[in-house]
Design a protein around this motif. Structure first.
Motif, short mmCIF file in Angstrom:
data_model
loop_
_atom_site.label_atom_id
_atom_site.label_comp_id
_atom_site.label_asym_id
_atom_site.label_seq_id
_atom_site.Cartn_x
_atom_site.Cartn_y
_atom_site.Cartn_z
N SER A 191 0.83 -1.20 0.00
CA SER A 191 0.00 0.00 0.00
C SER A 191 0.87 1.25 0.00
O SER A 191 0.61 2.20 -0.75
CB SER A 191 -0.93 -0.01 1.22
OG SER A 191 -1.78 1.09 1.20
N LEU B 231 -1.32 5.12 -3.03
CA LEU B 231 -2.73 5.42 -3.25
C LEU B 231 -3.31 6.20 -2.07
O LEU B 231 -2.81 6.10 -0.95
CB LEU B 231 -3.53 4.11 -3.43
CG LEU B 231 -3.14 3.27 -4.63
CD1 LEU B 231 -3.85 1.93 -4.59
CD2 LEU B 231 -3.45 4.00 -5.92
N PRO B 232 -4.39 6.96 -2.31
CA PRO B 232 -4.99 7.71 -1.20
C PRO B 232 -5.58 6.82 -0.12
O PRO B 232 -5.73 7.24 1.02
CB PRO B 232 -6.07 8.56 -1.88
CG PRO B 232 -6.23 8.03 -3.24
CD PRO B 232 -5.02 7.23 -3.59
N SER B 233 -5.94 5.58 -0.47
CA SER B 233 -6.41 4.62 0.54
C SER B 233 -5.86 3.25 0.19
O SER B 233 -5.52 2.97 -0.96
CB SER B 233 -7.93 4.61 0.61
OG SER B 233 -8.48 4.20 -0.62
N PRO C 140 -15.18 3.82 0.02
CA PRO C 140 -14.08 4.15 0.93
C PRO C 140 -14.17 3.45 2.28
O PRO C 140 -13.16 3.13 2.88
CB PRO C 140 -14.19 5.66 1.07
CG PRO C 140 -14.78 6.11 -0.23
CD PRO C 140 -15.76 5.01 -0.58
N GLN D 32 -14.31 4.63 -7.59
CA GLN D 32 -13.61 5.63 -6.79
C GLN D 32 -12.16 5.75 -7.26
O GLN D 32 -11.41 4.78 -7.14
CB GLN D 32 -13.63 5.22 -5.31
CG GLN D 32 -15.00 4.96 -4.74
CD GLN D 32 -15.74 6.25 -4.51
OE1 GLN D 32 -15.17 7.23 -4.05
NE2 GLN D 32 -17.02 6.24 -4.81
N GLY E 236 -8.42 5.91 -7.20
CA GLY E 236 -7.46 5.58 -6.15
C GLY E 236 -7.87 4.46 -5.22
O GLY E 236 -7.11 4.08 -4.35
#
Length: 121
Positions: A30, A35-37, A55, A70, A72
């Motif tokens: 990760s 990535l943002p999440s 999310p 979504q 990302g």
């Protein structure tokens, strides 16, 4: 993080590796992806269930495919002797990953895992 024979960046939690080591490998992946999440990890059962990722989707949801709209929010699929199938729409606004083993491909009543994914597009 994993020790032999799982020391090739194992990400699986159900193959005999120490779960804490595999979870650390997932954390490292990760971080590398930036990535943002974090990617969401499914608990695959050789079926036709599809999870639309949000999310707040937790890891370990039972499904053999996932769909994301979504940006990302990465779809993940684990395979051994089954096929990973990655899909997108023409505009690239919907992506999916499916775990395609014979049970999931056959499905029931003519609806297998790939047909179930397309119903979510």
């Amino acid at each position: 993080m994993s020790k032999p024979p799982f020391d090739t960046f194992n990400l699986g939690l159900r193959n005999g590796d120490e779960p804490a080591d595999a979870l650390e490998n997932r954390r490292q992946l990760s971080a590398l992806l930036g990535l943002p999440s974090a990617p969401r990890w499914l608990r695959q059962v050789h079926g036709t269930q599809v999870m639309v990722l949000e999310p707040g989707t937790a890891d370990g949801v039972v499904a053999d495919a996932c769909v994301s709209t979504q940006p990302g929010l990465a779809c993940t699929i684990m395979v051994a002797d089954c096929l990973p199938v990655l899909l997108t729409d023409g505009a690239g606004t919907v992506v999916a990953a499916a775990h395609a083993g014979w049970r999931g491909l056959a499905g029931q009543g003519g609806v297998g895992v790939l047909e179930a994914v397309f119903k979510r597009f």
